[in-house]
Enzyme design. Structure first.
Site, PDB file in Angstrom:
ATOM      1  CB  CYS A  14     -27.209  35.299 -60.581  1.00  0.00           C
ATOM      2  SG  CYS A  14     -28.656  34.316 -60.114  1.00  0.00           S
TER       3      CYS A  14
ATOM      4  NE  ARG B  39     -23.659  36.500 -65.563  1.00  0.00           N
ATOM      5  CZ  ARG B  39     -22.928  35.507 -66.054  1.00  0.00           C
ATOM      6  NH1 ARG B  39     -22.286  35.676 -67.184  1.00  0.00           N
ATOM      7  NH2 ARG B  39     -22.855  34.359 -65.433  1.00  0.00           N
TER       8      ARG B  39
ATOM      9  CD1 TRP C 231     -33.118  34.654 -65.699  1.00  0.00           C
ATOM     10  CD2 TRP C 231     -32.781  32.554 -65.002  1.00  0.00           C
ATOM     11  NE1 TRP C 231     -33.771  33.820 -66.564  1.00  0.00           N
ATOM     12  CE2 TRP C 231     -33.580  32.526 -66.164  1.00  0.00           C
ATOM     13  CE3 TRP C 231     -32.449  31.353 -64.394  1.00  0.00           C
ATOM     14  CZ2 TRP C 231     -34.045  31.348 -66.722  1.00  0.00           C
ATOM     15  CZ3 TRP C 231     -32.912  30.178 -64.941  1.00  0.00           C
ATOM     16  CH2 TRP C 231     -33.690  30.181 -66.095  1.00  0.00           C
TER      17      TRP C 231
ATOM     18  N   GLY D  25     -25.381  29.935 -59.729  1.00  0.00           N
ATOM     19  CA  GLY D  25     -25.269  28.492 -59.863  1.00  0.00           C
ATOM     20  C   GLY D  25     -26.450  27.802 -59.211  1.00  0.00           C
TER      21      GLY D  25
ATOM     22  CE  LYS E 153     -31.412  35.979 -82.341  1.00  0.00           C
ATOM     23  NZ  LYS E 153     -31.372  34.657 -81.733  1.00  0.00           N
TER      24      LYS E 153
ATOM     25  CE  LYS F 208     -25.634  37.599 -75.102  1.00  0.00           C
ATOM     26  NZ  LYS F 208     -26.295  37.607 -76.408  1.00  0.00           N
TER      27      LYS F 208
END
Length: 607
Positions: free
Chosen positions: A2, A27, A73, A100, A484, A602
């Site tokens: 996050c 993120r 996230w 976390g 990718k 990321k």
């Protein structure tokens, strides 16, 4: 995973928080939210991207000169407004954002429910909020301190309370937090890129530290509750590094930045008089370096593929045995490692949870460690015995491109550095340096294939499966090309050593399954051409990435992407560009979110 941003000062908090959060959207981007303190707590949340939160705030703006925000996230609970951060504790006594995973949250939640606490979300984060609220008396930092020992897992926290206007408390264990220093204002973020343009001075919080921020005060305390010394680092990123400029996506911008990235990775490291490369941060003298007899490289994802290329480089130039290990597996193994082995952790962010754990386990067992990463002051950069920075600048696109190129460049220089202390001749070392210095212009030439790759992508955009095939230095590139495509277009793709096709995967070949062959001139060129013909014999379409003006490839392949002729060890750099562009254009044609692909973040800071 996050993104966290906090601000306390004398300016309006909302625009600063939103600006920082937009830079951290890579993120986490399932949902987002912001809380400000202006007499009491005010919270706004939205499902989806930052644009959705911005729309909410346009309708219902938040006043106040301090606040915290988060882009999520999802790890615990589905994507919903109730599960979005910030989370409140004690009916609005405090607000918290968290990066976390709290592993024992379920047991803690049941305990709190037994005490009559009612939960409004499915998240582990709300458990922290309720615990802090239960411990809150006259000191917010003390309430956080009392809560942290109850938590098992990882956290980067930012906490505010209307009872303590102007005050933000931060804490970290295993998830990054960086403090931005200002004049009459302070910032807190999970990534320094959120602070670009607002401050030039940052402090990276260490594990088990707590920070207490007000507009005029920045205090850091260790696990023993005593004040802790902190190093102030210069944040030298330019605001333009985190802006799109003329490009429609960050990924395309970062593909085009790769020639300059190679220049920056080499800057100040070439010693032409000695035909070698030098690294200031290795913290090993020549005698210690000569004692190293074996190298273990550990990494995840794209960095793992760079490490595989590094294995070939060290074997060729330094004649040293190298093992490449997935960090997620290496951290749980107990391999025999002698004292003359060095462990190299490779990571873009410097915060990758598995790589960090592998480095820590290696240090625990007495191994020397080196970190190769892009972020100054990151956890791995601080914990390794020696380190090498990539100097690639901030990489915003979730799918790594320029950081990978920088990793390969740095590993090439490092292999030359070790090689010149062993078997590599002056003439060979000088030749390699000359060839490397030519690469930025060669990559600029390679970028001319862009329109051709876009045309090929249109031809194959509907394919549901693709195979990527290469040998030696280009087998890792086959893996990287397939990764990718998977990451940003959601097309199933697999990379293999070309000769392994006969051992099973050739059963997948049909007229609807294109194969991407990496077949520039090399020592195994004839072998790869034989593999290519095996695919053609079974009706499989072939896209070849080959040296320019190769009549043999042109006669066999359905489509050819030409790259400049370079030595084999540099072929990963020139083939990376068409592989990245192919993935980009397939994703573009399929309507995918290129910079923020689904389910990915990321910086993978949780296990």
């Amino acid at each position: 995973m996050c993104g966290i941003v906090g601000f306390t000062g004398n300016r309006a908090a909302q625009p600063i928080l939103l600006d920082g959060l937009a830079r951290l959207e890579y993120r986490g981007y399932d949902s987002s939210g912001v809380a400000t303190v202006n007499g009491k707590l005010y919270v706004r949340k939205a499902i989806g991207r930052i644009a959705e939160l911005r729309s909410v705030l346009d309708q219902q703006p938040l006043a106040g000169n301090m606040g915290i925000c988060n882009t999520r996230w999802a790890t615990h609970g589905n994507v919903s407004e109730a599960n979005a951060h910030p989370h409140l504790g004690g009916d609005g006594a405090i607000a918290i954002v968290h990066n976390g995973v709290i592993e024992n949250y379920d047991a803690l939640k049941r305990q709190l429910q037994g005490q009559g606490v009612q939960f409004k979300s499915q998240t582990d984060t709300e458990v922290i909020a309720q615990l802090i609220a239960a411990n809150l008396k006259d000191d917010l930092a003390e309430a956080v301190r009392k809560t942290l020992p109850l938590l098992k897992g990882t956290y980067g926290l930012a906490v505010v309370s209307p009872r303590f206007p102007g005050l933000i408390v931060g804490a970290r264990l295993g998830s990054p937090l960086v403090i931005g220093l200002g004049d009459g204002e302070h910032f807190l973020a999970s990534d320094a890129s959120a602070l670009v343009g607002y401050t030039k001075k940052v402090i990276y919080l260490e594990d088990n530290q707590i920070c207490v921020l007000t507009p005029d005060r920045c205090e850091i305390f260790g696990a023993d509750q005593n004040p802790a010394a902190a190093d102030v680092h210069a944040l030298d990123w330019d605001p333009g590094d985190a802006a799109l400029g003329e490009f429609p996506h960050f990924m395309l911008k970062e593909i085009y930045e790769q020639p300059d990235v190679i220049d920056r990775a080499m800057a100040g490291r070439l010693d032409e008089a000695e035909a070698t490369a030098h690294f200031e941060g290795l913290n090993l003298d020549p005698a210690q370096l000569r004692q190293i007899e074996r190298i273990i490289m550990t990494a995840c994802g794209t960095s793992y593929h760079a490490a595989m290329i590094g294995e070939h480089l060290f074997e060729q130039f330094a004649r040293m045995p190298v093992e490449v290990e997935y960090a997620s597996e290496f951290r749980y193994r107990n391999p025999p490692i002698d004292k003359n082995t060095i462990v190299v952790g490779i990571t873009q962010s410097g915060e990758t949870a598995d790589t960090l754990a592998a480095i820590r386990e290696s240090k625990r067992k007495g191994q020397r460690t080196i970190g190769v990463c892009n972020v100054v002051g990151s956890s791995i950069a601080r914990e390794v015995d020696g380190g090498i920075y990539l100097h690639a600048g901030p990489e915003i696109g979730v799918a790594s491109t320029k950081a990978f190129t920088a990793q390969v460049t740095v590993l090439t220089l490092l292999a030359v550095h070790f090689g010149r202390m062993r078997h590599l001749s002056f003439h060979a070392g000088r030749r390699i340096l000359d060839e490397l210095q030519a690469m930025p212009n060669i990559l600029r030439e390679t970028l001319r294939c862009h329109d051709q790759v876009a045309d090929i992508a249109r031809k194959y955009q509907a394919a549901s499966n693709m195979l990527y095939l290469g040998r030696q230095y280009l087998y890792p590139m086959a893996l990287e090309g397939a990764l990718k495509l998977k990451e940003i277009s959601y097309v199933h793709a697999e990379g293999y050593p070309a000769a392994e096709m006969k051992h099973g995967p050739i059963a997948l070949v049909d007229e609807g399954t294109p194969s991407v062959f990496l077949v520039p001139h090399s020592s195994v060129y004839d072998k790869v051409m034989s593999n290519l013909e095996e695919i053609k014999a079974r009706g499989g379409p072939v896209i070849a990435i080959a040296t320019a003006d190769d009549p043999h490839v042109e006669a066999k392949a359905d489509d050819v992407i030409c790259v400049p002729s370079v030595p084999e060890y540099l072929q990963p750099l020139v083939t990376a560009i068409p592989l990245q562009l192919l993935a980009y254009h397939v994703a573009l044609l399929r309507g995918c979110d290129i910079d923020k692909p689904r389910n990915l973040a990321k910086s993978v800071t949780v296990e």
